[in-house]
Write a protein that holds these residues in place. Structure first.
Motif: not given
Ligand SMILES: [Zn+2]
Ligand SMILES: [Zn+2]
Length: 371
Positions: A112-136
């Motif tokens: 994040c400090l290097n502005k490569t947010f897509a590589q952040c481990s928190t970023y890789k956690r998906v925060g929306c789910t309709a059930g099962f493994e969160p996937s949007g």
């Protein structure tokens, strides 16, 4: 277009059902319409009732390659209305029209400090789910929005902006990130290869930098839609050699920058050849690991740079929200097909096999909401 911009009936928590329909990914190329429990929410979380959810190339890739375990419910370009809020949620209340991001970075780690947010481990956690493994979860009737997304990844949809327009915030953010990676300067010439919805959004965003834009596609139908967004220097790649034509238009040099907005590796060579010596090439749709043939001397001797960009940037969230909500671009016009949730399988199938007339495809659980 009656379904665009309508307001849903006021959501009443008492009317939230126990079960809902969802498009469940069960394995490679196997998505089924199923009945699943409506997700429950805890403190700090919200339940969102989905109106529209765009089908994204990355959803299709996950479905066709089996890169992710099953079962899952995909869909992350989601707009809708808050149906219920958990304890401690003060910013939103039932009835609010919102869009949600499914990834938000921590803003504190090395990446994040290097502005490569897509590589952040928190970023890789998906925060929306309709059930099962969160996937949007957007390919369903209700989505559970987790606390950090409620806090940092939810955006209100202003009155007068349709759910369809609003669901483009995430794809616009990813395009903006790609365009900024090219560091375009006024007066430069940019070629965008591919005029699907993403190629058109990339081109319109890039034009704001003051570049001369050339677009190419195999389908004249798509070039025509691009023209209606002011992209009128077009190359019909089904009849004209793109590299030759770009050189003709640039004193024989080639374009200063090239965006490749077509998946697969077969056009990487064309993109590299169409760039001038010292030019830049952005790979925007090459999301599959593998091997590709690249002329190393094009990079070493001709000093061409090969760049990539993937996913969204939290730094560009405000700008992408403004672009969409201020209607700087009439994004709804990119939608060629709207499918009710019950026809999700057909929607995904059409998206996976694009036709000359198919552009952005949205799944609309809210297609029958009344104003
Ligand atoms: Zn997407
Ligand atoms: Zn981080």
């Amino acid at each position: 277009m009656a379904i665009a911009g309508e307001y849903p009936v006021q959501t009443d928590e008492a009317t939230i059902p126990r079960t809902m329909r969802a498009a469940v990914y069960r394995g490679i190329n196997d998505v089924r319409l199923e009945s699943v429990p409506v997700p429950s929410i805890s403190a700090g979380e919200m339940l969102m009732r989905v109106h529209s959810c765009g089908v994204c190339g990355t959803d299709l890739k996950k479905i066709s390659t089996g890169s992710h375990s099953a079962p899952r419910i995909f869909g992350h370009e989601t707009s809708g209305v808050v149906a219920a809020v958990g304890p401690d949620v003060t910013k939103y209340c039932p009835g609010d029209r919102v869009i949600v991001f499914h990834h938000i970075p921590c803003r504190e780690c090395f990446y994040c400090l290097n502005k490569t947010f897509a590589q952040c481990s928190t970023y890789k956690r998906v925060g929306c789910t309709a059930g099962f493994e969160p996937s949007g979860g957007g390919f369903s009737e209700y989505v559970r929005v987790m606390d950090w997304i409620v806090e940092h990844g939810t955006v209100r949809v202003p009155d007068g902006v349709s759910f369809e327009q609003a669901c483009f915030v995430e794809p616009v953010n990813t395009c903006l990130k790609g365009v900024y990676a090219l560091n375009l300067r006024p007066g430069e010439t940019l070629l965008t290869i591919g005029q699907g919805p993403i190629g058109i959004i990339l081109s319109v965003l890039a034009k704001r930098a003051g570049v001369t834009l050339i677009t190419s596609d195999l389908y004249p139908e798509r070039l025509k839609i691009g023209s209606s967004f002011g992209l009128d220097l077009t190359i019909d790649a089904s009849r004209t050699n793109v590299v030759d034509r770009v050189r003709e238009l640039t004193h024989g040099r080639g374009a200063d920058a090239v965006i490749l907005a077509v998946g697969g590796n077969s056009l990487i060579r064309t993109a590299m050849d169409a760039a001038r010596p010292g030019g830049r090439v952005l790979l925007f749709a090459q999301t599959q690991h593998g091997e590709a043939v690249i002329d190393p001397a094009a990079i070493c001797v001709d000093e061409k740079s090969l760049l990539g960009s993937y996913s969204a940037s939290v730094d560009l969230q405000d700008e992408s929200v403004r672009f969409v909500m201020d209607r700087e671009m009439d994004l709804e016009r990119l939608i060629s097909h709207r499918f009710p949730l019950t026809e999700s399988v057909q929607a995904l199938d059409l998206a996976a096999h694009p036709q000359p007339s198919s552009m952005k495809i949205v799944i609309q659980p809210g297609s029958r909401w009344k104003s």
